[in-house]
Scaffold this active site. Structure first.
Site, PDB file in Angstrom:
ATOM      1  CD  GLU A 117      -2.919   0.836   2.338  1.00 38.34           C
ATOM      2  OE1 GLU A 117      -3.233   1.740   2.917  1.00 38.34           O
ATOM      3  OE2 GLU A 117      -3.471  -0.198   2.774  1.00 38.34           O
ATOM      4  CG  ASP A 119      -1.924   4.625   2.604  1.00 37.18           C
ATOM      5  OD1 ASP A 119      -2.805   4.307   1.766  1.00 37.18           O
ATOM      6  OD2 ASP A 119      -1.767   3.944   3.456  1.00 37.18           O
ATOM      7  CD  GLU A 121      -4.462   6.978   5.539  1.00 34.32           C
ATOM      8  OE1 GLU A 121      -5.055   5.859   5.648  1.00 34.32           O
ATOM      9  OE2 GLU A 121      -3.515   7.005   6.620  1.00 34.32           O
ATOM     10  NE  ARG A 145       8.507  -4.333   8.958  1.00 33.18           N
ATOM     11  CZ  ARG A 145       8.324  -5.780   8.872  1.00 33.18           C
ATOM     12  NH1 ARG A 145       7.860  -6.331  10.131  1.00 33.18           N
ATOM     13  NH2 ARG A 145       8.179  -6.374   7.911  1.00 33.18           N
ATOM     14  CD  GLU A 148       2.587   5.612  10.890  1.00 31.24           C
ATOM     15  OE1 GLU A 148       1.766   5.273  11.699  1.00 31.24           O
ATOM     16  OE2 GLU A 148       3.815   5.146  11.015  1.00 31.24           O
TER      17      GLU A 148
END
Length: 346
Positions: A117, A119, A121, A145, A148
């Protein structure tokens, strides 16, 4: 996982904007060379909340709505082995607490326990407060893990469209806002399966994330302001389409497409773009997992530790102390109803 607090003034403050005005203005008002867009049909289809997905009359975009009954989303018609995924997006305005607008690639529907994935967001906020957002990366189901990074913007994303893009190749991943690369992950052998390697679809969703999106769930979605509308247009998608049944393409099948990606304008981080990325990260990134020693006493292998950044972020990955580093299990579904859970909180 982490409960982090944004700090600093709104993006409407000219002082913050002026920090990056000369370089960002030049890059943000340019267009990627030879970027071709495609109509919504047949490249994409509704994912959920069909009644809340409104196609543009010209066929070049959609509006995704969130109301008290459901959110909405769309998915690309194909899975892709590497690619460039991009759209002009305008976010909901006014009171948006508890809302998550996501633009991401994933193969979670095919590989439930070993999904990849990438992202964007966007996390809503109280009226008058800036939208905040995060990028993330998962490979081979490495949800424990999370990688971000969290940021503010140098503009108001509710006033006009801006282009958000994800470049994914065999050697690197780049997240772009307009022509500013805000994050690059360079593949190395030590990452192993943590580097996304399986074919992925493109998704876009708007959903109720009241339990985590704004101040760790303190502020919920207020449906008095509904419907909340996120707009997507001028969608661009370059990559090697893969038959979902086959799942894994023969390398030679995508070799030509990979070579095409490598020579495109968006694959080249010019010195100007490199400087813009450095400026953005210095001034607008307020959390990085690479400097979060509480979560990762040993930095993940893809992290490039910059001494000056390490000093600023201390050992928590944040620019200011406070909050909690309590970890929770993560397995969310943004393609469900109006409410989902996540371990990422800001």
């Amino acid at each position: 996982m982490d409960r982090l607090r944004c700090f600093g003034p709104s993006y409407s403050r000219l002082g913050l904007f002026s920090l990056l005005l000369p370089l960002f203005f030049f890059l943000s008002n340019a267009a990627f060379n030879n970027l071709s867009t495609i109509p919504f049909n047949p490249a994409y289809s509704p994912l959920f909340g069909d009644g809340n997905l409104v196609r543009a009359p010209d066929g070049k975009g959609v509006r995704l709505l969130l109301d008290r009954f459901t959110g909405s989303g769309f998915i690309s018609s194909n899975l892709y082995k590497h690619g460039f995924f991009s759209a002009n997006i305008k976010l909901p305005s006014d009171y948006t607490a508890g809302i998550c607008v996501a633009f991401y690639t994933s193969n979670g529907d095919v590989f439930e326990k070993s999904h990849d994935e990438l992202d964007f967001e966007f996390l809503g906020n109280l009226e008058g407060k800036p939208w905040r957002f995060q990028t993330n990366l998962y490979g081979n189901g490495s949800t424990s893990r999370g990688r971000e990074e969290r940021y503010r913007l140098w503009f108001d994303p509710t006033k006009q469209f801006h282009r958000y893009s994800i470049l994914w190749t065999a050697k690197n991943i780049i997240f772009y806002i307009d022509e500013v690369p805000i994050r690059e992950v360079v593949r190395n052998d030590a990452m192993g399966g943590d580097y996304p390697s399986k074919p992925m679809s493109l998704y876009a969703t708007i959903w109720d994330a009241s339990n985590w999106a704004t101040s760790g769930g303190k502020y919920k979605v207020n449906y008095k302001y509904a419907p909340f509308v996120a707009e997507f247009k001028d969608l661009a998608l370059e990559g090697c389409p893969v038959d979902p049944i086959e799942q894994f393409p023969v390398a030679s099948v995508c070799a030509e497409k990979d070579a095409h990606l490598d020579v495109q304008d968006y694959s080249i981080v010019t010195p100007e773009r490199r400087r813009a990325m450095r400026k953005f990260r210095q001034n607008y990134m307020y959390y990085s997992y690479c400097y979060d020693m509480l979560r990762y006493p040993v930095s993940p292998p893809e992290c490039v530790i910059i001494p000056s950044e390490k000093q600023r972020f201390k050992d928590t990955g944040r620019l200011k102390f406070g909050g909690s580093h309590r970890r929770q299990s993560r397995r969310r579904s943004r393609a469900s109803a109006t409410s989902s859970s996540s371990d990422a909180s800001v």
